[in-house]
Write a protein that holds these residues in place. Structure first.
Motif, PDB file in Angstrom:
ATOM      1  N   LEU A 148      45.193  44.262  45.230  1.00  0.00           N
ATOM      2  CA  LEU A 148      46.563  43.721  45.620  1.00  0.00           C
ATOM      3  C   LEU A 148      46.669  42.412  45.746  1.00  0.00           C
ATOM      4  CD1 LEU A 148      46.972  46.628  48.411  1.00  0.00           C
ATOM      5  CD2 LEU A 148      48.170  46.473  46.035  1.00  0.00           C
ATOM      6  N   ASP A 149      45.575  41.765  46.067  1.00  0.00           N
ATOM      7  CA  ASP A 149      45.805  40.220  46.121  1.00  0.00           C
ATOM      8  C   ASP A 149      45.782  39.651  44.983  1.00  0.00           C
ATOM      9  OD1 ASP A 149      46.094  40.168  48.987  1.00  0.00           O
ATOM     10  OD2 ASP A 149      43.904  39.735  49.041  1.00  0.00           O
ATOM     11  N   LEU A 150      45.051  40.214  43.798  1.00  0.00           N
ATOM     12  CA  LEU A 150      45.076  39.523  42.575  1.00  0.00           C
ATOM     13  C   LEU A 150      46.240  40.097  41.910  1.00  0.00           C
ATOM     14  CD1 LEU A 150      43.741  38.329  40.112  1.00  0.00           C
ATOM     15  CD2 LEU A 150      42.567  40.586  39.873  1.00  0.00           C
ATOM     16  N   LEU A 151      46.974  41.090  42.172  1.00  0.00           N
ATOM     17  CA  LEU A 151      48.247  41.382  41.433  1.00  0.00           C
ATOM     18  C   LEU A 151      49.376  40.318  42.191  1.00  0.00           C
ATOM     19  CD1 LEU A 151      49.965  42.991  39.703  1.00  0.00           C
ATOM     20  CD2 LEU A 151      50.191  44.920  41.460  1.00  0.00           C
ATOM     21  N   ARG A 152      49.211  40.192  43.231  1.00  0.00           N
ATOM     22  CA  ARG A 152      50.118  39.208  43.981  1.00  0.00           C
ATOM     23  C   ARG A 152      50.197  37.904  43.187  1.00  0.00           C
ATOM     24  NH1 ARG A 152      48.432  41.708  49.141  1.00  0.00           N
ATOM     25  NH2 ARG A 152      50.061  43.469  49.654  1.00  0.00           N
ATOM     26  N   LYS A 153      48.940  37.523  43.062  1.00  0.00           N
ATOM     27  CA  LYS A 153      48.709  36.095  42.462  1.00  0.00           C
ATOM     28  C   LYS A 153      49.358  36.168  41.017  1.00  0.00           C
ATOM     29  CE  LYS A 153      44.888  33.733  42.670  1.00  0.00           C
ATOM     30  NZ  LYS A 153      43.655  33.423  42.735  1.00  0.00           N
ATOM     31  N   ILE A 154      49.208  37.485  40.119  1.00  0.00           N
ATOM     32  CA  ILE A 154      49.526  37.572  38.871  1.00  0.00           C
ATOM     33  C   ILE A 154      51.440  37.362  39.053  1.00  0.00           C
ATOM     34  CG2 ILE A 154      49.994  38.857  36.962  1.00  0.00           C
ATOM     35  CD1 ILE A 154      47.263  39.920  37.557  1.00  0.00           C
ATOM     36  N   ASN A 155      51.799  37.979  39.781  1.00  0.00           N
ATOM     37  CA  ASN A 155      53.319  37.622  40.034  1.00  0.00           C
ATOM     38  C   ASN A 155      53.749  36.554  40.409  1.00  0.00           C
ATOM     39  OD1 ASN A 155      53.256  40.576  39.214  1.00  0.00           O
ATOM     40  ND2 ASN A 155      53.688  41.328  41.363  1.00  0.00           N
ATOM     41  N   ALA A 156      52.988  35.838  41.113  1.00  0.00           N
ATOM     42  CA  ALA A 156      53.487  34.313  41.584  1.00  0.00           C
ATOM     43  C   ALA A 156      53.195  33.219  40.423  1.00  0.00           C
ATOM     44  CB  ALA A 156      52.619  34.250  43.020  1.00  0.00           C
ATOM     45  N   GLN A 184      50.189  32.182  39.742  1.00  0.00           N
ATOM     46  CA  GLN A 184      48.916  31.581  40.411  1.00  0.00           C
ATOM     47  C   GLN A 184      47.751  32.120  39.698  1.00  0.00           C
ATOM     48  OE1 GLN A 184      49.591  32.328  44.588  1.00  0.00           O
ATOM     49  NE2 GLN A 184      51.265  31.104  44.932  1.00  0.00           N
ATOM     50  N   GLN A 185      47.690  32.842  38.845  1.00  0.00           N
ATOM     51  CA  GLN A 185      46.466  33.200  38.191  1.00  0.00           C
ATOM     52  C   GLN A 185      46.206  32.811  36.762  1.00  0.00           C
ATOM     53  OE1 GLN A 185      43.866  35.263  39.542  1.00  0.00           O
ATOM     54  NE2 GLN A 185      42.962  34.839  37.380  1.00  0.00           N
ATOM     55  N   ASP A 186      45.170  32.369  36.507  1.00  0.00           N
ATOM     56  CA  ASP A 186      44.878  32.013  35.338  1.00  0.00           C
ATOM     57  C   ASP A 186      44.624  33.308  34.225  1.00  0.00           C
ATOM     58  OD1 ASP A 186      44.053  30.958  32.491  1.00  0.00           O
ATOM     59  OD2 ASP A 186      42.187  30.030  33.398  1.00  0.00           O
ATOM     60  N   MET A 187      45.562  33.556  33.402  1.00  0.00           N
ATOM     61  CA  MET A 187      45.456  35.062  32.682  1.00  0.00           C
ATOM     62  C   MET A 187      44.443  34.903  31.756  1.00  0.00           C
ATOM     63  SD  MET A 187      47.852  36.605  34.132  1.00  0.00           S
ATOM     64  CE  MET A 187      47.926  38.114  33.279  1.00  0.00           C
ATOM     65  N   GLY A 188      43.933  33.739  31.492  1.00  0.00           N
ATOM     66  CA  GLY A 188      42.928  33.503  30.294  1.00  0.00           C
ATOM     67  C   GLY A 188      41.338  34.141  30.952  1.00  0.00           C
ATOM     68  N   GLN A 189      41.493  34.133  32.197  1.00  0.00           N
ATOM     69  CA  GLN A 189      40.272  34.696  32.843  1.00  0.00           C
ATOM     70  C   GLN A 189      40.039  36.186  32.503  1.00  0.00           C
ATOM     71  OE1 GLN A 189      39.463  33.911  36.879  1.00  0.00           O
ATOM     72  NE2 GLN A 189      40.372  31.839  36.701  1.00  0.00           N
ATOM     73  N   PHE A 190      40.866  36.854  32.150  1.00  0.00           N
ATOM     74  CA  PHE A 190      40.736  38.146  31.844  1.00  0.00           C
ATOM     75  C   PHE A 190      40.155  38.672  30.446  1.00  0.00           C
ATOM     76  CE2 PHE A 190      44.355  38.291  34.994  1.00  0.00           C
ATOM     77  CZ  PHE A 190      43.741  38.760  35.878  1.00  0.00           C
ATOM     78  N   ARG A 191      39.806  37.661  29.651  1.00  0.00           N
ATOM     79  CA  ARG A 191      39.300  37.548  28.533  1.00  0.00           C
ATOM     80  C   ARG A 191      37.741  37.535  28.793  1.00  0.00           C
ATOM     81  NH1 ARG A 191      42.567  39.355  24.981  1.00  0.00           N
ATOM     82  NH2 ARG A 191      41.132  38.592  23.287  1.00  0.00           N
ATOM     83  N   ASN A 192      37.382  37.287  29.848  1.00  0.00           N
ATOM     84  CA  ASN A 192      35.892  37.116  30.255  1.00  0.00           C
ATOM     85  C   ASN A 192      35.693  38.554  30.929  1.00  0.00           C
ATOM     86  OD1 ASN A 192      35.576  34.607  28.959  1.00  0.00           O
ATOM     87  ND2 ASN A 192      36.663  33.996  30.765  1.00  0.00           N
TER      88      ASN A 192
END
Length: 260
Positions: A121-129, A131-139
């Motif tokens: 849930l915290d990660l989803l909130r960071k994405i929505n805000a 504040q999350q580096d979306m490139g990290q999901f490539r790893n």
């Protein structure tokens, strides 16, 4: 309390199918369930008000077990001629929209699994805000997904934020698997949206079948478990990314969801 359900038959035509369901508070968890509407052209629907599917807290089958769900509103989407039936209580349909009070997710699990729920849930909130580096999901960072699963998010791609006046979240294509020795078939992939209502009170989870033609019909030949598999995984991600422009109709279904 027995499960209360409402079955709505939507005519299949060129016009979008509109489904709505409302619910009362269930005793299994405190948060009241919302009223949900969406447009689902090409589908008929099963709508359910579901009480929590919980795990035993003592005895030989003590939990937690993934895929168990809080009290929620679930809309099962059926293709013409289909009528999905669960094989077991916690069975997850291949095509569905669930809307769950966040409070119910936070109170369903205990111990280590409760931390997993909070982290997602915290990660989803960071994405929505933003504040999350979306490139990290490539790893190896997994995109948030509910319900919890007993397998890994082996491949993801076609990642896109969806932001409407009602919802904020992320859509993507994913393959979940415990297998890393064979190329995944196209039937293993699916479309998902994971998001929150604007007030942050409800989690909206969408899962729809999506079979990319760039994936084989049957599982492929064995691939090496280390560097060979990592190279294959990158290729599979690239193939999923190439599907992003073809997802407009599925995105439109997500964008039609209203929760109140």
């Amino acid at each position: 309390m027995p499960r209360r359900s409402v079955l709505l038959a939507c005519a299949l035509s060129s016009a979008p199918a509109l489904v709505g369901v409302s619910a009362q508070t269930l005793r299994s968890q405190a948060a009241p369930l919302p009223h949900v509407t969406l447009k689902a052209p090409g589908y008929t629907v099963q709508t359910e008000v579901r009480k929590a599917v919980v795990y035993p807290e003592s005895g030989p089958n003590v939990g937690p077990y993934f895929q168990f769900s809080p009290a929620q509103v679930r809309v099962v989407l059926n293709r013409p001629g289909e009528h999905w039936k669960p094989g077991f209580e916690a069975d997850v349909p291949p095509a569905s929209v669930t809307v769950t009070p966040v409070q119910n997710w936070l109170t369903l699990y205990k111990g280590p699994t409760a931390r997993v729920v909070k982290e997602r849930l915290d990660l989803l909130r960071k994405i929505n805000a933003g504040q999350q580096d979306m490139g990290q999901f490539r790893n190896w960072l997994e995109l948030p997904y509910f319900p919890l699963r007993n397998s890994a998010q082996a491949v993801s791609g076609a990642v896109k934020r969806i932001n409407t006046g009602h919802l904020r979240g992320v859509r993507y294509l994913a393959v979940y698997s415990q297998e890393s020795l064979k190329a995944y078939p196209r039937s293993a992939a699916f479309y998902t949206f994971q998001g929150l209502t604007r007030d942050g009170k409800h989690l909206v989870s969408v899962r729809l079948p999506y079979a990319p033609r760039s994936f084989p019909v049957e599982p492929g030949e064995g691939v090496l478990p280390e560097k060979g598999w990592l190279a294959y995984r990158q290729q599979a991600q690239t193939k999923l990314d190439a599907e992003s422009g073809k997802l407009g109709q599925l995105d439109a279904l997500v964008q039609s969801i209203r929760v109140r």
